[in-house]
Write a protein that holds these residues in place. Structure first.
Motif, PDB file in Angstrom:
ATOM      1  N   LEU A 227      25.748  38.155  19.689  1.00 22.23           N
ATOM      2  CA  LEU A 227      24.335  38.434  19.423  1.00 22.23           C
ATOM      3  C   LEU A 227      23.946  37.952  18.028  1.00 22.23           C
ATOM      4  CD1 LEU A 227      21.751  39.894  20.507  1.00 22.23           C
ATOM      5  CD2 LEU A 227      22.530  41.892  19.218  1.00 22.23           C
ATOM      6  N   GLN A 228      24.834  38.175  17.048  1.00 21.27           N
ATOM      7  CA  GLN A 228      24.570  37.699  15.687  1.00 21.27           C
ATOM      8  C   GLN A 228      24.409  36.179  15.666  1.00 21.27           C
ATOM      9  OE1 GLN A 228      25.090  39.678  12.222  1.00 21.27           O
ATOM     10  NE2 GLN A 228      23.551  38.077  12.134  1.00 21.27           N
ATOM     11  N   ALA A 229      25.296  35.467  16.365  1.00 20.53           N
ATOM     12  CA  ALA A 229      25.210  34.007  16.414  1.00 20.53           C
ATOM     13  C   ALA A 229      23.922  33.555  17.106  1.00 20.53           C
ATOM     14  CB  ALA A 229      26.431  33.435  17.131  1.00 20.53           C
ATOM     15  N   THR A 230      23.536  34.264  18.170  1.00 17.74           N
ATOM     16  CA  THR A 230      22.278  33.939  18.854  1.00 17.74           C
ATOM     17  C   THR A 230      21.097  34.093  17.909  1.00 17.74           C
ATOM     18  OG1 THR A 230      23.216  34.741  20.938  1.00 17.74           O
ATOM     19  CG2 THR A 230      20.836  34.475  20.849  1.00 17.74           C
ATOM     20  N   GLY A 231      21.067  35.200  17.152  1.00 18.57           N
ATOM     21  CA  GLY A 231      19.982  35.431  16.202  1.00 18.57           C
ATOM     22  C   GLY A 231      19.949  34.395  15.095  1.00 18.57           C
ATOM     23  N   ILE A 232      21.125  33.984  14.621  1.00 17.28           N
ATOM     24  CA  ILE A 232      21.190  32.978  13.554  1.00 17.28           C
ATOM     25  C   ILE A 232      20.628  31.648  14.047  1.00 17.28           C
ATOM     26  CG2 ILE A 232      22.823  31.529  12.272  1.00 17.28           C
ATOM     27  CD1 ILE A 232      24.497  34.075  11.841  1.00 17.28           C
ATOM     28  N   ILE A 233      21.034  31.222  15.234  1.00 14.07           N
ATOM     29  CA  ILE A 233      20.528  29.954  15.779  1.00 14.07           C
ATOM     30  C   ILE A 233      19.029  30.035  16.024  1.00 14.07           C
ATOM     31  CG2 ILE A 233      20.638  28.401  17.772  1.00 14.07           C
ATOM     32  CD1 ILE A 233      23.614  29.154  18.004  1.00 14.07           C
ATOM     33  N   ASP A 234      18.578  31.138  16.612  1.00 20.02           N
ATOM     34  CA  ASP A 234      17.152  31.307  16.897  1.00 20.02           C
ATOM     35  C   ASP A 234      16.330  31.264  15.608  1.00 20.02           C
ATOM     36  OD1 ASP A 234      14.911  32.223  18.790  1.00 20.02           O
ATOM     37  OD2 ASP A 234      14.898  33.803  17.276  1.00 20.02           O
ATOM     38  N   SER A 235      16.776  31.964  14.564  1.00 25.11           N
ATOM     39  CA  SER A 235      16.050  31.986  13.295  1.00 25.11           C
ATOM     40  C   SER A 235      16.081  30.622  12.618  1.00 25.11           C
ATOM     41  CB  SER A 235      16.670  33.047  12.374  1.00 25.11           C
ATOM     42  OG  SER A 235      16.011  33.088  11.129  1.00 25.11           O
ATOM     43  N   ALA A 236      17.228  29.947  12.663  1.00 30.16           N
ATOM     44  CA  ALA A 236      17.339  28.625  12.033  1.00 30.16           C
ATOM     45  C   ALA A 236      16.397  27.626  12.695  1.00 30.16           C
ATOM     46  CB  ALA A 236      18.783  28.135  12.115  1.00 30.16           C
ATOM     47  N   VAL A 237      16.342  27.645  14.023  1.00 31.60           N
ATOM     48  CA  VAL A 237      15.453  26.715  14.735  1.00 31.60           C
ATOM     49  C   VAL A 237      13.995  27.051  14.448  1.00 31.60           C
ATOM     50  CG1 VAL A 237      14.677  25.983  17.027  1.00 31.60           C
ATOM     51  CG2 VAL A 237      17.126  26.135  16.523  1.00 31.60           C
ATOM     52  N   ARG A 238      13.658  28.332  14.446  1.00 28.87           N
ATOM     53  CA  ARG A 238      12.272  28.728  14.200  1.00 28.87           C
ATOM     54  C   ARG A 238      11.801  28.265  12.825  1.00 28.87           C
ATOM     55  NH1 ARG A 238      12.816  33.411  15.660  1.00 28.87           N
ATOM     56  NH2 ARG A 238      13.266  34.488  13.705  1.00 28.87           N
ATOM     57  N   MET A 239      12.589  28.525  11.778  1.00 30.27           N
ATOM     58  CA  MET A 239      12.172  28.139  10.436  1.00 30.27           C
ATOM     59  C   MET A 239      12.228  26.630  10.251  1.00 30.27           C
ATOM     60  SD  MET A 239      11.229  30.972   9.378  1.00 30.27           S
ATOM     61  CE  MET A 239      10.730  30.390   7.763  1.00 30.27           C
ATOM     62  N   GLY A 240      13.193  25.970  10.898  1.00 26.77           N
ATOM     63  CA  GLY A 240      13.236  24.516  10.836  1.00 26.77           C
ATOM     64  C   GLY A 240      12.024  23.887  11.487  1.00 26.77           C
TER      65      GLY A 240
END
Length: 402
Positions: A227-240
């Motif tokens: 779940l942590q990895a999912t959140g990290i990828i989701d946040s990175a893509v959103r801000m990118g």
């Protein structure tokens, strides 16, 4: 023989439980709105500070990064303080400190005082996400509405991001930035006083935490890391994506006003996405919702690269809904995986990873954009986001196993 007053007695004993749940949810939503507003109002003040103190862009970046960096870095410490001194005291104290930081900034006569004020503000803001999220989860678990309540909490943050910077921006047309900063500080102090009154009782300290809560036990550990990895990828893509979107719009012929309208359309869709996807996750499950939102986001990012400007503008509310909606589902899953006795720590760890990823992503993908161009960087973002699909499957397996 049943007493005719038995039903009335049961009603009376059940009523006090509903009010604390509502007050806890209202307190957490209010804290999220105020803290997110205080965080994003910095964007309104930065150009004024640059002009007032003749700052370079690197110093402007340092000021912004000092707030967000301290906020991300001290969330785990905030959860530890809450276990020792109580969630209510730490959350109220952090809100007061965030307000005090703007009062200090309003009296600043140089970058040193501004930097000190923003570091203190980030320290105060670090208490909000882990502790307010845990407050919602703990207060709503008996009613079985944790995911829906967290979606309301998530939505409230976007309301604060929209209202507070907007109102301060209008105020600064007729008042100085010092007056605006002082009013923001008073808002934070007032919010702290209101939170002290609203939060029903001091939960979260070791002394007050139930040892055998009725909440669900922690799921297998691998699920939390997935779940942590999912959140990290989701946040990175959103801000990118948010970093590249203005440049993509400009390349398609949008002017400054058009870019502003486009961002408004995206953020409006995102706010409602946070509210809607929390309910969707509670009804169809975490994995199916994440597959739907992340798949839609990836497809929409690719379409954003290929479509002409007019079609892209019409698609932006849907893109915003999917882009931001996933976060509500992920937040709602944290308490299910962490168990009732580790929620503060789990939320702190989750937010540290996602906020940190959001801060680093524009730098990393910006470098990729320099090397390959904006369209290629956006296509890489769309492909990178699909890594969340197998991760969400692992999270769902852990939930089923737990």
């Amino acid at each position: 023989m049943n007493s005719p007053y038995a039903e009335a007695d049961n009603t009376q004993t059940s009523r006090p439980e509903a009010s604390p749940r509502r007050r806890s949810l209202f307190a957490a939503c209010g804290a999220h709105a105020v803290h997110d507003g205080l965080t994003d109002v910095i964007y309104v003040l930065l150009p004024l500070w640059q002009s007032q103190f003749t700052l370079s862009y690197s110093l402007v970046g340092l000021l912004r990064g000092s707030y967000s960096g301290v906020m991300a870095g001290f969330q785990l410490l905030a959860s530890r303080f809450a276990r020792r001194w109580g969630r209510k005291r730490v959350l109220v104290g952090g809100t007061a400190l965030a307000g005090l930081s703007y009062l200090i900034a309003s009296q600043a006569n140089g970058i040193g005082w501004l930097l000190l004020a923003l570091v203190l503000g980030g320290l105060g803001a670090s208490t909000q996400h882990p502790l307010a999220s845990s407050l919602v989860a703990d207060s709503q678990q008996d009613g079985g509405k944790v995911k829906e309540a967290l979606s309301h909490y998530n939505f409230a943050g976007d309301i604060g991001k929209t209202l507070i910077p907007g109102l301060i921006g209008l105020l600064l047309v007729v008042a100085s930035w010092q007056t605006g900063a002082a009013l923001i500080g008073l808002l934070g102090m007032g919010a702290a006083a209101l939170l002290w009154w609203l939060i029903p009782r001091d939960q979260g300290s070791d002394a007050n935490r139930p040892k055998n809560s009725a909440g669900k036990a922690a799921a297998p550990r691998g699920g939390m890391w997935a779940l942590q990895a999912t959140g990290i990828i989701d946040s990175a893509v959103r801000m990118g994506f948010l970093t590249f979107l203005p440049f993509l719009l400009s390349s398609k012929g949008a002017g400054t006003a058009g870019i502003g309208v486009a961002l408004s359309l995206l953020f409006v869709g995102g706010a409602f996405g946070k509210l809607l996807c929390g309910y969707l996750g509670a009804r169809v499950g975490m994995m199916k919702t994440v597959w739907l939102t992340e798949g839609t986001t990836s497809l929409c990012i690719l379409l954003a690269v290929w479509l002409p400007l007019s079609w892209l503008m019409m698609m932006l509310p849907l893109l915003g809904l999917a882009l931001n909606g996933t976060s509500s589902v992920l937040y709602g899953t944290v308490p299910e995986l962490a168990g009732s006795e580790k929620r503060d720590h789990a939320f702190a760890l989750f937010y540290t990873g996602t906020i940190g990823a959001g801060a680093l992503s524009p730098v990393l993908f910006g470098h990729l954009g320099d090397l390959s161009g904006v369209p290629a960087a956006l296509q890489m973002l769309a492909a990178f986001l699909l890594l969340t699909l197998p991760l969400s499957w692992k999270v769902q397996n852990s939930l089923d196993a737990g």
